[in-house]
Design a protein around this motif. Structure first.
Motif, PDB file in Angstrom:
ATOM      1  N   ALA A  88       0.823  -1.212   0.000  1.00  0.00           N
ATOM      2  CA  ALA A  88       0.000   0.000   0.000  1.00  0.00           C
ATOM      3  C   ALA A  88       0.856   1.260   0.000  1.00  0.00           C
ATOM      4  CB  ALA A  88      -0.936  -0.002   1.207  1.00  0.00           C
ATOM      5  N   THR A  89       1.800   1.372   0.925  1.00  0.00           N
ATOM      6  CA  THR A  89       2.668   2.550   0.996  1.00  0.00           C
ATOM      7  C   THR A  89       3.831   2.268   1.942  1.00  0.00           C
ATOM      8  OG1 THR A  89       2.712   4.973   1.306  1.00  0.00           O
ATOM      9  CG2 THR A  89       1.498   3.713   2.942  1.00  0.00           C
ATOM     10  N   ALA A  90       4.893   3.040   1.786  1.00  0.00           N
ATOM     11  CA  ALA A  90       5.980   3.092   2.765  1.00  0.00           C
ATOM     12  C   ALA A  90       5.881   4.460   3.415  1.00  0.00           C
ATOM     13  CB  ALA A  90       7.336   2.909   2.097  1.00  0.00           C
ATOM     14  N   MET A  91       6.010   4.501   4.721  1.00  0.00           N
ATOM     15  CA  MET A  91       5.906   5.772   5.442  1.00  0.00           C
ATOM     16  C   MET A  91       7.195   6.035   6.205  1.00  0.00           C
ATOM     17  SD  MET A  91       3.270   6.961   8.448  1.00  0.00           S
ATOM     18  CE  MET A  91       1.885   7.329   7.365  1.00  0.00           C
ATOM     19  N   GLN A  92       7.790   7.177   5.929  1.00  0.00           N
ATOM     20  CA  GLN A  92       8.919   7.642   6.726  1.00  0.00           C
ATOM     21  C   GLN A  92       8.323   8.525   7.801  1.00  0.00           C
ATOM     22  OE1 GLN A  92      11.693  10.226   4.756  1.00  0.00           O
ATOM     23  NE2 GLN A  92      13.114  10.208   6.460  1.00  0.00           N
ATOM     24  N   ARG A  93       8.646   8.212   9.063  1.00  0.00           N
ATOM     25  CA  ARG A  93       8.064   9.017  10.133  1.00  0.00           C
ATOM     26  C   ARG A  93       9.050   9.234  11.258  1.00  0.00           C
ATOM     27  NH1 ARG A  93       5.682   5.911  14.552  1.00  0.00           N
ATOM     28  NH2 ARG A  93       5.828   3.703  14.029  1.00  0.00           N
ATOM     29  N   THR A  94       8.751  10.235  12.028  1.00  0.00           N
ATOM     30  CA  THR A  94       9.543  10.549  13.200  1.00  0.00           C
ATOM     31  C   THR A  94       8.593  10.846  14.341  1.00  0.00           C
ATOM     32  OG1 THR A  94      11.372  11.877  14.047  1.00  0.00           O
ATOM     33  CG2 THR A  94       9.758  13.034  12.687  1.00  0.00           C
ATOM     34  N   ALA A  95       9.051  10.618  15.536  1.00  0.00           N
ATOM     35  CA  ALA A  95       8.284  10.925  16.742  1.00  0.00           C
ATOM     36  C   ALA A  95       9.241  11.628  17.681  1.00  0.00           C
ATOM     37  CB  ALA A  95       7.720   9.662  17.363  1.00  0.00           C
ATOM     38  N   ARG A  96       9.418  12.883  17.440  1.00  0.00           N
ATOM     39  CA  ARG A  96      10.393  13.667  18.214  1.00  0.00           C
ATOM     40  C   ARG A  96      10.170  13.496  19.715  1.00  0.00           C
ATOM     41  NH1 ARG A  96      12.695  16.091  14.162  1.00  0.00           N
ATOM     42  NH2 ARG A  96      11.492  16.900  12.427  1.00  0.00           N
ATOM     43  N   GLY A  97      11.269  13.325  20.432  1.00  0.00           N
ATOM     44  CA  GLY A  97      11.197  13.209  21.875  1.00  0.00           C
ATOM     45  C   GLY A  97      11.124  11.781  22.385  1.00  0.00           C
ATOM     46  N   LEU A  98      10.905  10.820  21.494  1.00  0.00           N
ATOM     47  CA  LEU A  98      10.897   9.424  21.925  1.00  0.00           C
ATOM     48  C   LEU A  98      12.298   8.849  21.767  1.00  0.00           C
ATOM     49  CD1 LEU A  98       7.566   8.122  20.379  1.00  0.00           C
ATOM     50  CD2 LEU A  98       8.005   8.819  22.727  1.00  0.00           C
ATOM     51  N   PRO A  99      12.625   7.814  22.516  1.00  0.00           N
ATOM     52  CA  PRO A  99      13.978   7.234  22.433  1.00  0.00           C
ATOM     53  C   PRO A  99      14.343   6.770  21.020  1.00  0.00           C
ATOM     54  CG  PRO A  99      12.788   6.319  24.297  1.00  0.00           C
ATOM     55  CD  PRO A  99      11.814   7.167  23.533  1.00  0.00           C
ATOM     56  N   ILE A 100      13.380   6.230  20.284  1.00  0.00           N
ATOM     57  CA  ILE A 100      13.623   5.815  18.904  1.00  0.00           C
ATOM     58  C   ILE A 100      12.732   6.692  18.044  1.00  0.00           C
ATOM     59  CG2 ILE A 100      13.476   3.933  17.239  1.00  0.00           C
ATOM     60  CD1 ILE A 100      13.740   2.008  19.614  1.00  0.00           C
ATOM     61  N   ASP A 101      13.337   7.568  17.254  1.00  0.00           N
ATOM     62  CA  ASP A 101      12.480   8.540  16.585  1.00  0.00           C
ATOM     63  C   ASP A 101      12.604   8.579  15.069  1.00  0.00           C
ATOM     64  OD1 ASP A 101      14.344  11.633  17.245  1.00  0.00           O
ATOM     65  OD2 ASP A 101      14.940   9.746  16.366  1.00  0.00           O
TER      66      ASP A 101
END
Length: 164
Positions: A88-101
C-alpha cells in the motif's frame, strides 16, 4: 536512537523498520464505501495503548523482508496465514522526543487469507473488530489513520510521511 559508524566515527541515527497488515473485506454491495478493515485495540504495549490500530503489525527482524515480517506478524497476532498481500505505501516518520524517533513503515493490505482472525495475544490486544473504512473508531493511531484515510479515498501515494 543513534550509533557510531565504526568506519567514519560519525554518529548516525538508526531507522527502525516495521510492517503493518490491514485486512480488508467487502460488505457485499461492491461499493467502495462498503469496505471494512480489521483493527485491534492496543493495550499493555507501552505505545498508543487505548488506540485502534492495524490488526497485525511489528518490527522487521534482521535478515527478514518486509513481506515476511507482515506474514509472521499476522500469524503471531491474529492467527491467519496465506495472506494475499498488496503493498500500500511506505511511510517515513519521526516521533520527536521518543527514544527511537526515525522509522520506516511498510503498509500492506490483504483481501484474502486462510484462517479466522482472532486475538492471539490478549495481554496486548483488548479487542479485535471490523469497521467500515468510512466509519473508523476513535482514537486510531495517528500515523495509521493517515494510511487508512488514503485507502478510503483511493489516493494513497507510494511514499508517505508523518511527523516532519
Amino acid at each position: 536512537m543513534t550509533v557510531q559508524d565504526p568506519t567514519t566515527g560519525r554518529t548516525r541515527f538508526v531507522v527502525v523498520p516495521a510492517s503493518y497488515v490491514f485486512l480488508l473485506r467487502e460488505t457485499g454491495d461492491g461499493d467502495p464505501a462498503g469496505t471494512e478493515v480489521l483493527l485491534q485495540l492496543r493495550r499493555n504495549t507501552g505505545f498508543m495503548d487505548g488506540h485502534w490500530a492495524a490488526a497485525a503489525a511489528g518490527h522487521v527482524e534482521r535478515g527478514e523482508t518486509a513481506e515476511a515480517a507482515a506474514r509472521r506478524e499476522a500469524l503471531e497476532e491474529i492467527a491467519v496465514t496465506d495472506l494475499d498481500l498488496t503493498f500500500a505505501t511506505a511511510m517515513q516518520r519521526t516521533a520527536r522526543g521518543l527514544p527511537i524517533d526515525e522509522r520506516i513503515d511498510f503498509f500492506f493490505t490483504a483481501r484474502s487469507w486462510s484462517g479466522e482472525p482472532r486475538i492471539v495475544e490478549p495481554v496486548k490486544c483488548a479487542d479485535l473488530r471490523w469497521f467500515p473504512l468510512s466509519g473508523l473508531p476513535e482514537p486510531v493511531v495517528p500515523h495509521e489513520a493517515v494510511v487508512l484515510a488514503g485507502l478510503r479515498s483511493g489516493d494513497l501515494p507510494g511514499l508517505t510521511h508523518h511527523g516532519f
